[in-house]
Scaffold this motif. Structure first.
Motif, mmCIF file in Angstrom:
data_model
loop_
_atom_site.group_PDB
_atom_site.id
_atom_site.type_symbol
_atom_site.label_atom_id
_atom_site.label_comp_id
_atom_site.label_asym_id
_atom_site.label_seq_id
_atom_site.Cartn_x
_atom_site.Cartn_y
_atom_site.Cartn_z
ATOM 1 N N TYR A 251 -0.375 -0.520 5.958
ATOM 2 C CA TYR A 251 -1.409 0.244 6.678
ATOM 3 C C TYR A 251 -2.600 0.529 5.763
ATOM 4 C CZ TYR A 251 -3.522 3.957 9.494
ATOM 5 O OH TYR A 251 -4.400 4.720 10.226
ATOM 6 N N ILE A 252 -2.329 0.848 4.513
ATOM 7 C CA ILE A 252 -3.413 1.106 3.557
ATOM 8 C C ILE A 252 -4.262 -0.143 3.374
ATOM 9 C CG2 ILE A 252 -3.908 1.623 1.129
ATOM 10 C CD1 ILE A 252 -1.406 3.410 1.155
ATOM 11 N N PHE A 253 -3.614 -1.309 3.232
ATOM 12 C CA PHE A 253 -4.349 -2.557 3.010
ATOM 13 C C PHE A 253 -5.245 -2.908 4.189
ATOM 14 C CE2 PHE A 253 -0.917 -4.261 -0.088
ATOM 15 C CZ PHE A 253 -1.550 -3.606 -1.127
ATOM 16 N N HIS A 254 -4.669 -2.908 5.387
ATOM 17 C CA HIS A 254 -5.355 -3.510 6.534
ATOM 18 C C HIS A 254 -6.060 -2.506 7.441
ATOM 19 C CE1 HIS A 254 -3.519 -7.294 5.436
ATOM 20 N NE2 HIS A 254 -2.334 -6.704 5.411
ATOM 21 N N GLU A 255 -5.703 -1.249 7.334
ATOM 22 C CA GLU A 255 -6.372 -0.243 8.161
ATOM 23 C C GLU A 255 -7.322 0.610 7.316
ATOM 24 O OE1 GLU A 255 -6.187 -0.036 11.406
ATOM 25 O OE2 GLU A 255 -4.759 -1.690 11.547
ATOM 26 N N THR A 256 -6.764 1.310 6.343
ATOM 27 C CA THR A 256 -7.599 2.199 5.535
ATOM 28 C C THR A 256 -8.624 1.419 4.721
ATOM 29 O OG1 THR A 256 -5.708 3.710 5.378
ATOM 30 C CG2 THR A 256 -7.547 4.076 3.873
ATOM 31 N N PHE A 257 -8.143 0.492 3.869
ATOM 32 C CA PHE A 257 -9.041 -0.263 2.996
ATOM 33 C C PHE A 257 -9.906 -1.238 3.785
ATOM 34 C CE2 PHE A 257 -9.482 -4.163 0.284
ATOM 35 C CZ PHE A 257 -10.475 -3.651 -0.541
ATOM 36 N N LEU A 307 -18.641 -2.215 -3.196
ATOM 37 C CA LEU A 307 -17.269 -2.566 -2.828
ATOM 38 C C LEU A 307 -16.258 -2.098 -3.865
ATOM 39 C CD1 LEU A 307 -17.895 -6.230 -1.611
ATOM 40 C CD2 LEU A 307 -17.772 -4.162 -0.216
ATOM 41 N N GLU A 308 -16.718 -1.712 -5.042
ATOM 42 C CA GLU A 308 -15.787 -1.371 -6.117
ATOM 43 C C GLU A 308 -15.072 -0.047 -5.861
ATOM 44 O OE1 GLU A 308 -15.711 -0.914 -10.998
ATOM 45 O OE2 GLU A 308 -17.597 -1.329 -9.939
ATOM 46 N N GLU A 309 -15.799 0.965 -5.427
ATOM 47 C CA GLU A 309 -15.189 2.282 -5.232
ATOM 48 C C GLU A 309 -14.076 2.268 -4.184
ATOM 49 O OE1 GLU A 309 -16.447 6.868 -4.017
ATOM 50 O OE2 GLU A 309 -17.985 5.338 -4.365
ATOM 51 N N PRO A 310 -14.271 1.721 -2.975
ATOM 52 C CA PRO A 310 -13.151 1.674 -2.022
ATOM 53 C C PRO A 310 -11.997 0.808 -2.499
ATOM 54 C CG PRO A 310 -15.055 0.497 -1.151
ATOM 55 C CD PRO A 310 -15.531 1.231 -2.360
ATOM 56 N N SER A 311 -12.278 -0.190 -3.315
ATOM 57 C CA SER A 311 -11.200 -1.024 -3.842
ATOM 58 C C SER A 311 -10.315 -0.231 -4.790
ATOM 59 C CB SER A 311 -11.789 -2.243 -4.557
ATOM 60 O OG SER A 311 -12.556 -3.031 -3.671
ATOM 61 N N LEU A 312 -10.928 0.568 -5.661
ATOM 62 C CA LEU A 312 -10.152 1.410 -6.566
ATOM 63 C C LEU A 312 -9.417 2.513 -5.802
ATOM 64 C CD1 LEU A 312 -12.679 1.764 -9.526
ATOM 65 C CD2 LEU A 312 -10.666 0.302 -9.405
ATOM 66 N N ARG A 313 -10.017 2.999 -4.733
ATOM 67 C CA ARG A 313 -9.346 3.991 -3.896
ATOM 68 C C ARG A 313 -8.105 3.398 -3.241
ATOM 69 N NH1 ARG A 313 -7.389 8.834 -3.161
ATOM 70 N NH2 ARG A 313 -7.333 9.485 -0.966
ATOM 71 N N CYS A 314 -8.162 2.145 -2.879
ATOM 72 C CA CYS A 314 -6.995 1.456 -2.313
ATOM 73 C C CYS A 314 -5.853 1.437 -3.312
ATOM 74 C CB CYS A 314 -7.383 0.041 -1.899
ATOM 75 S SG CYS A 314 -6.017 -0.967 -1.315
ATOM 76 N N VAL A 315 -6.154 1.148 -4.576
ATOM 77 C CA VAL A 315 -5.123 1.161 -5.618
ATOM 78 C C VAL A 315 -4.512 2.556 -5.741
ATOM 79 C CG1 VAL A 315 -4.678 0.779 -8.068
ATOM 80 C CG2 VAL A 315 -6.300 -0.681 -6.864
ATOM 81 N N GLU A 316 -5.341 3.570 -5.701
ATOM 82 C CA GLU A 316 -4.869 4.946 -5.828
ATOM 83 C C GLU A 316 -3.935 5.330 -4.683
ATOM 84 O OE1 GLU A 316 -6.735 9.497 -6.073
ATOM 85 O OE2 GLU A 316 -8.051 7.744 -6.067
ATOM 86 N N LEU A 317 -4.283 4.931 -3.462
ATOM 87 C CA LEU A 317 -3.445 5.259 -2.307
ATOM 88 C C LEU A 317 -2.086 4.567 -2.390
ATOM 89 C CD1 LEU A 317 -6.071 5.116 0.579
ATOM 90 C CD2 LEU A 317 -5.010 7.148 -0.398
ATOM 91 N N VAL A 318 -2.067 3.314 -2.799
ATOM 92 C CA VAL A 318 -0.793 2.596 -2.944
ATOM 93 C C VAL A 318 0.051 3.238 -4.043
ATOM 94 C CG1 VAL A 318 0.264 0.387 -3.542
ATOM 95 C CG2 VAL A 318 -1.752 0.438 -2.071
ATOM 96 N N HIS A 319 -0.584 3.635 -5.120
ATOM 97 C CA HIS A 319 0.128 4.318 -6.205
ATOM 98 C C HIS A 319 0.759 5.617 -5.709
ATOM 99 C CE1 HIS A 319 0.233 7.277 -9.543
ATOM 100 N NE2 HIS A 319 0.753 6.268 -10.205
ATOM 101 N N GLU A 320 0.027 6.383 -4.915
ATOM 102 C CA GLU A 320 0.563 7.635 -4.377
ATOM 103 C C GLU A 320 1.738 7.371 -3.450
ATOM 104 O OE1 GLU A 320 -2.675 9.569 -2.479
ATOM 105 O OE2 GLU A 320 -3.690 10.119 -4.344
ATOM 106 N N GLU A 321 1.662 6.326 -2.638
ATOM 107 C CA GLU A 321 2.761 6.018 -1.728
ATOM 108 C C GLU A 321 4.009 5.594 -2.491
ATOM 109 O OE1 GLU A 321 5.219 5.504 1.413
ATOM 110 O OE2 GLU A 321 3.313 6.599 1.284
ATOM 111 N N MET A 322 3.851 4.824 -3.551
ATOM 112 C CA MET A 322 5.011 4.411 -4.339
ATOM 113 C C MET A 322 5.627 5.601 -5.067
ATOM 114 S SD MET A 322 3.991 0.658 -5.781
ATOM 115 C CE MET A 322 5.696 0.310 -6.144
ATOM 116 N N GLN A 323 4.830 6.573 -5.410
ATOM 117 C CA GLN A 323 5.365 7.803 -5.979
ATOM 118 C C GLN A 323 6.125 8.587 -4.912
ATOM 119 O OE1 GLN A 323 4.872 8.721 -9.285
ATOM 120 N NE2 GLN A 323 6.233 10.469 -8.975
ATOM 121 N N ARG A 324 5.613 8.546 -3.694
ATOM 122 C CA ARG A 324 6.227 9.275 -2.585
ATOM 123 C C ARG A 324 7.553 8.642 -2.150
ATOM 124 N NH1 ARG A 324 5.199 8.478 2.945
ATOM 125 N NH2 ARG A 324 5.632 10.281 4.267
ATOM 126 N N ILE A 325 7.717 7.353 -2.360
ATOM 127 C CA ILE A 325 8.945 6.660 -1.947
ATOM 128 C C ILE A 325 10.157 7.224 -2.675
ATOM 129 C CG2 ILE A 325 10.125 4.416 -1.996
ATOM 130 C CD1 ILE A 325 7.472 3.080 -1.502
#
Length: 607
Positions: A251-257, A307-325
């Motif tokens: 969802y982060i990849f294809h919807e948010t990002f 395009l750089e800022e939203p790309s780095l935000r995508c990395v941050e969101l995935v990192h948070e989700e993996m921490q949440r898992i």
């Protein structure tokens, strides 16, 4: 009132009766309702007793013996009133009338015993108790029963066989057996369900740890497997209330990002004047014949950096989700984590450290993806080349249709146009001079005349007083020889006005056309780069962060946790878990015994 501490807090008397002639019984002698506090009784003694009585008679598996005395008004009996509240149908209530021998002379209890005063479905049984004097004289139960039977035969001959203490015992035995028979199937089911529940609860607490090293390795392996399964979507207990794990990353990849990038307009932050300024700055001191390519690269790079800022935000969101898992990777693993809190804390630390270690690497890769696009603007890209060729052909058609062919001054290789006033050919460099001055660029005196004439149109242009005079259109400069026969003014001449600030104004036809060309090219190339970033950033995140953690999680946990000297400390079970395991084991044992007794009763009585 029955029970201990009658003066302070009422308590029931519980009697367990064992006999070879009747079923085992548990009788609870409840206190009578006290209206007025006596002695040191509390003011709310009535409500306390009432709550105590209701606690026992509300149980649907209990049989209520509503005891009333024959020498009082049965209609005002508090026991019958409370029994009717808890058993409105009367299926569990049996009325017992005591003190038949103490009724006033000339009265009897026939109407009461026949149910004419207050009907009770299970019946009304009258008995004669031992008096206080009989108890003091140590009168035996056997003698008391004989005297009771004689009294009933003498006073109530027609009802003697349906009253008395022996008949009451038989009735209670019959009611209890029927009640057990009716409740036994449901009771058996409830016991089996509770056995299953407590067995599962006991299993969740786990067994006592014998080999701690082996147990530690099993927990590490189980956690790593559950973590990876949550990411891959193959976990047994899939979350149904919210997205988690791999589904949330998708969802982060294809919807948010993806939607964030789609929302970035190719020309965001650019105005016509910004584009025009970039075009002018890219030409330097030379007038522009064509739209310079440098201005296009400058502007399109500015947009690509967005395009750089939203790309780095995508990395941050995935990192948070993996921490949440960590907190959502299976109920079995979570039970182990609750059982061993220190191990849980260390596992969280190891996984968190691994994720943090991979975060800079992933961010660097994503930054490099944008930097790669900025490093080389590929105007020969197949998708971009078509738009560039289309713009070029469009410009040619506009030039051919919009103005006539202009002659060229072969001597100076400059495009020429005809001055309407003098019919002479002048170059593009002289186009801004007023039409009544056809100037030879190489005649110094004519240049000074033009400067003086321009001062009428541009107040900022003034000849210096020491070097020039304004007495006549033909101005003679004051000069000196530099030794080589070349004349030069004594002081530098300021011929330029102040540079005007870029403000919004109406663009000329050519300026509008140049801006449109740049905008179209920026849009075309920006869409190409955005599409590439949308595709490459999720791939980079998956490779450098998600897949790396999946592939190295178990080895990382084993390296940091699977040590013999730490096993004892990590598998130190919390006290409340050990207590709960003991309670669950005791309850399970009691339920299993109850189930065994129920089975025996059903087999014995063929129920």
């Amino acid at each position: 009132m029955a029970g201990h501490n009658k003066g302070i807090c009422p308590e029931p008397i519980s009697l367990k009766i064992y006999s070879t002639r009747v079923v085992n019984l548990t009788l609870v002698d409840l206190p009578g309702i006290t209206k007025v506090p006596v002695g040191d009784q509390p003011e709310d003694i009535e409500s306390q007793i009432r709550e105590l009585v209701l606690k026992y008679i509300s149980n649907p598996n209990s049989i209520i013996l509503a005891v009333v005395t024959a020498n009082t008004d049965m209609a005002t009996s508090e026991s019958l009133k409370m029994a009717k509240e808890c058993d409105p149908d009367g299926r569990r209530t049996l009325a017992v009338v005591t003190k038949l021998d103490l009724m006033d002379a000339g009265t009897d209890a026939i109407d009461i015993l026949c149910g004419r005063v207050i009907p009770v479905k299970l019946g009304i049984i009258g008995i004669v108790n031992r008096s206080q004097q009989d108890i003091m004289d140590n009168k035996s139960i056997k003698d008391a029963l004989k005297d009771e039977a004689a009294f009933l035969q003498r006073k109530y001959p027609t009802l003697a066989n349906r009253n008395g203490t022996p008949y009451l015992a038989k009735t209670l035995n019959r009611l209890l057996m029927h009640h057990i028979r009716d409740c036994l199937p449901d009771l058996k089911t409830r016991v089996n369900v509770m056995v299953s529940q407590f067995q599962s609860l006991l299993n969740s607490y786990g067994e006592d740890v014998s080999d701690k090293s082996q147990t530690l390795l099993q927990i590490i392996t189980k956690f790593a497997s559950a973590y990876c399964c949550t990411i891959e979507g193959t976990a047994r207990n899939i979350e149904t209330t919210e997205l988690c794990g791999g589904a949330r990353i998708c969802y982060i990849f294809h919807e948010t990002f993806g939607r964030t990038l789609d929302s970035i307009h190719p020309l965001a932050g650019l105005t016509k004047m910004d584009i025009l300024t970039a075009i002018r700055n890219a030409t330097g001191p030379r007038p522009a014949l064509f739209v310079p390519e440098v201005s296009f690269e400058l502007l399109v790079k500015r947009q690509i950096r967005r395009l750089e800022e939203p790309s780095l935000r995508c990395v941050e969101l995935v990192h948070e989700e993996m921490q949440r898992i960590i907190q959502h990777c299976g109920t079995e693993v979570q039970q182990e984590m609750l059982r061993f809190p220190k191990l849980h804390e260390r596992i969280v630390d190891v996984v968190t450290h691994l994720l943090r270690r991979r975060l800079p690497t992933t961010n660097t890769m994503v930054e490099n993806l944008v930097a790669i696009e900025l490093a080389y603007i590929n105007t020969k890209h197949p998708d971009f080349h078509k738009d560039a060729a289309l713009v070029s052909s469009l410009l040619k058609s506009v030039e051919e249709d919009g103005r006539p062919q202009r002659p060229v001054n072969k001597r100076h290789n400059l495009p020429l146009h005809v001055n309407q006033s003098s019919s002479s050919l002048v170059g593009d460099a002289e186009r801004d001079v007023p039409k009544n001055h056809a100037v030879n660029l190489y005649n110094y005196e004519q240049v000074t005349n033009v400067v003086a004439s321009l001062s009428n149109y541009f107040p900022g242009i003034r000849p210096e007083k020491e070097g020039y005079t304004e007495d006549s259109p033909s101005v003679t400069p004051t000069h000196q020889s530099d030794g080589k026969g070349v004349l030069s003014p004594q002081k530098p001449v300021n011929l330029l006005p102040e540079v005007p600030m870029q403000t919004s104004r109406k663009l000329s036809e050519r300026e509008q056309r140049d801006c449109d060309v740049i905008e179209r090219l920026i849009k075309s190339y920006f869409y190409i780069v955005r599409k590439s970033i949308q595709d490459s950033v999720p791939k980079a995140v998956m490779h450098f962060l998600v897949n790396f953690v999946k592939d190295n999680l178990q080895s990382e946990l084993v390296t940091h946790l699977y040590k013999s000297d730490q096993a004892e400390e990590l598998l130190n079970e919390s006290e409340h878990i050990a207590q709960r395991r003991k309670e669950a084991a005791d309850m399970l044992k009691a339920l299993q015994q109850a189930g065994h007794i129920i089975s025996e009763i059903r087999e014995t009585h063929m129920w």
